[in-house]
Design a protein around this motif. Structure first.
Motif, PDB file in Angstrom:
ATOM      1  N   HIS A   1       1.344   8.154  -3.961  1.00 18.99           N
ATOM      2  CA  HIS A   1       1.978   8.222  -2.651  1.00 18.99           C
ATOM      3  C   HIS A   1       3.123   7.227  -2.592  1.00 18.99           C
ATOM      4  O   HIS A   1       3.213   6.326  -3.424  1.00 18.99           O
ATOM      5  CB  HIS A   1       0.966   7.942  -1.531  1.00 18.99           C
TER       6      HIS A   1
ATOM      7  N   LEU B   1       0.820  -1.202   0.000  1.00 19.91           N
ATOM      8  CA  LEU B   1       0.000   0.000   0.000  1.00 19.91           C
ATOM      9  C   LEU B   1       0.859   1.259   0.000  1.00 19.91           C
ATOM     10  O   LEU B   1       0.464   2.280  -0.527  1.00 19.91           O
ATOM     11  CB  LEU B   1      -0.924  -0.018   1.227  1.00 19.91           C
TER      12      LEU B   1
ATOM     13  N   ARG C   1      -8.815  18.101   2.698  1.00 24.53           N
ATOM     14  CA  ARG C   1      -8.110  16.836   2.501  1.00 24.53           C
ATOM     15  C   ARG C   1      -6.614  16.993   2.741  1.00 24.53           C
ATOM     16  O   ARG C   1      -5.966  16.116   3.326  1.00 24.53           O
ATOM     17  CB  ARG C   1      -8.389  16.283   1.106  1.00 24.53           C
TER      18      ARG C   1
ATOM     19  N   ALA D   1      -3.849   6.971   1.602  1.00 17.34           N
ATOM     20  CA  ALA D   1      -3.754   6.266   0.316  1.00 17.34           C
ATOM     21  C   ALA D   1      -5.038   6.426  -0.494  1.00 17.34           C
ATOM     22  O   ALA D   1      -4.990   6.533  -1.721  1.00 17.34           O
ATOM     23  CB  ALA D   1      -3.444   4.791   0.543  1.00 17.34           C
ATOM     24  N   GLU D   2      -6.180   6.454   0.178  1.00 17.33           N
ATOM     25  CA  GLU D   2      -7.454   6.653  -0.518  1.00 17.33           C
ATOM     26  C   GLU D   2      -7.608   8.083  -1.020  1.00 17.33           C
ATOM     27  O   GLU D   2      -8.167   8.312  -2.096  1.00 17.33           O
ATOM     28  CB  GLU D   2      -8.629   6.309   0.410  1.00 17.33           C
ATOM     29  N   LEU D   3      -7.128   9.059  -0.263  1.00 16.08           N
ATOM     30  CA  LEU D   3      -7.255  10.467  -0.638  1.00 16.08           C
ATOM     31  C   LEU D   3      -6.290  10.863  -1.757  1.00 16.08           C
ATOM     32  O   LEU D   3      -6.559  11.775  -2.526  1.00 16.08           O
ATOM     33  CB  LEU D   3      -6.979  11.372   0.572  1.00 16.08           C
TER      34      LEU D   3
ATOM     35  N   TYR E   1      -4.057   4.179   5.527  1.00 11.86           N
ATOM     36  CA  TYR E   1      -5.068   3.722   4.570  1.00 11.86           C
ATOM     37  C   TYR E   1      -5.880   4.908   4.055  1.00 11.86           C
ATOM     38  O   TYR E   1      -6.167   5.016   2.863  1.00 11.86           O
ATOM     39  CB  TYR E   1      -6.014   2.705   5.215  1.00 11.86           C
ATOM     40  N   LEU E   2      -6.256   5.795   4.961  1.00 13.37           N
ATOM     41  CA  LEU E   2      -7.033   6.973   4.596  1.00 13.37           C
ATOM     42  C   LEU E   2      -6.266   7.845   3.611  1.00 13.37           C
ATOM     43  O   LEU E   2      -6.808   8.273   2.589  1.00 13.37           O
ATOM     44  CB  LEU E   2      -7.390   7.767   5.854  1.00 13.37           C
TER      45      LEU E   2
ATOM     46  N   THR F   1      -3.706  10.765  -5.093  1.00 11.69           N
ATOM     47  CA  THR F   1      -3.621  10.246  -6.453  1.00 11.69           C
ATOM     48  C   THR F   1      -2.331   9.447  -6.640  1.00 11.69           C
ATOM     49  O   THR F   1      -2.222   8.647  -7.562  1.00 11.69           O
ATOM     50  CB  THR F   1      -3.669  11.376  -7.496  1.00 11.69           C
TER      51      THR F   1
END
Length: 140
Positions: free
Chosen positions: A123, A9, A54, A117-119, A114-115, A121
């Protein structure tokens, strides 16, 4: 999620080049409210509210992780890209990669990576000059 999946991740990779813009040397989580306020103030243009929120959330998660687990010498920065913003946090624990929580009850925390990585584009993380750099790119 397994440990291998969690490590995947946060891949080992360098961020895109970006000019210096905003940076903070941090010694404790008590300094983060000032950093959040400065980011909000600098990115107060109309239409940036969602991106600003964000960015503040991701920067706060990354910096607090570095301050709690990163061995000191924390520097956080927010830098502009042509169509996005780069958040990068450096700490003094080059041998400790970002490690999302695995097998932990969500009520115990540890879900920040995790958060982010979701936010984001894009990383990743890398090591240079005895420091770990964790970064994320957020776009409008």
């Amino acid at each position: 999620m397994t440990g291998d999946t969690a490590r995947a991740l946060w891949p080992a990779a360098r961020p895109p080049a970006a000019p210096d813009r905003f940076a903070w040397d941090l010694g404790s989580v008590a300094e983060l409210p000032v950093v959040r306020a400065e980011v909000r103030a600098h990115l107060s243009a109309p239409g940036l509210a969602d991106l600003r929120d964000r960015l503040v959330l991701a920067l706060d998660e990354m910096a607090s992780n570095a301050l709690r687990h990163g061995g000191g010498h924390v520097r956080a920065s927010v830098r502009p890209l042509p169509d996005a913003w780069l958040i990068e946090v450096r700490d003094g624990a080059p041998g400790t990669p970002p490690s999302p929580a695995v097998g932990r009850d969500p009520s115990e925390g540890g879900l920040g990576l995790y958060l982010i990585a979701e936010l984001a584009t894009d990383h990743g993380w890398y090591v240079t000059a005895g420091a770990k750099h964790v970064w994320a790119v957020l776009a409008p």
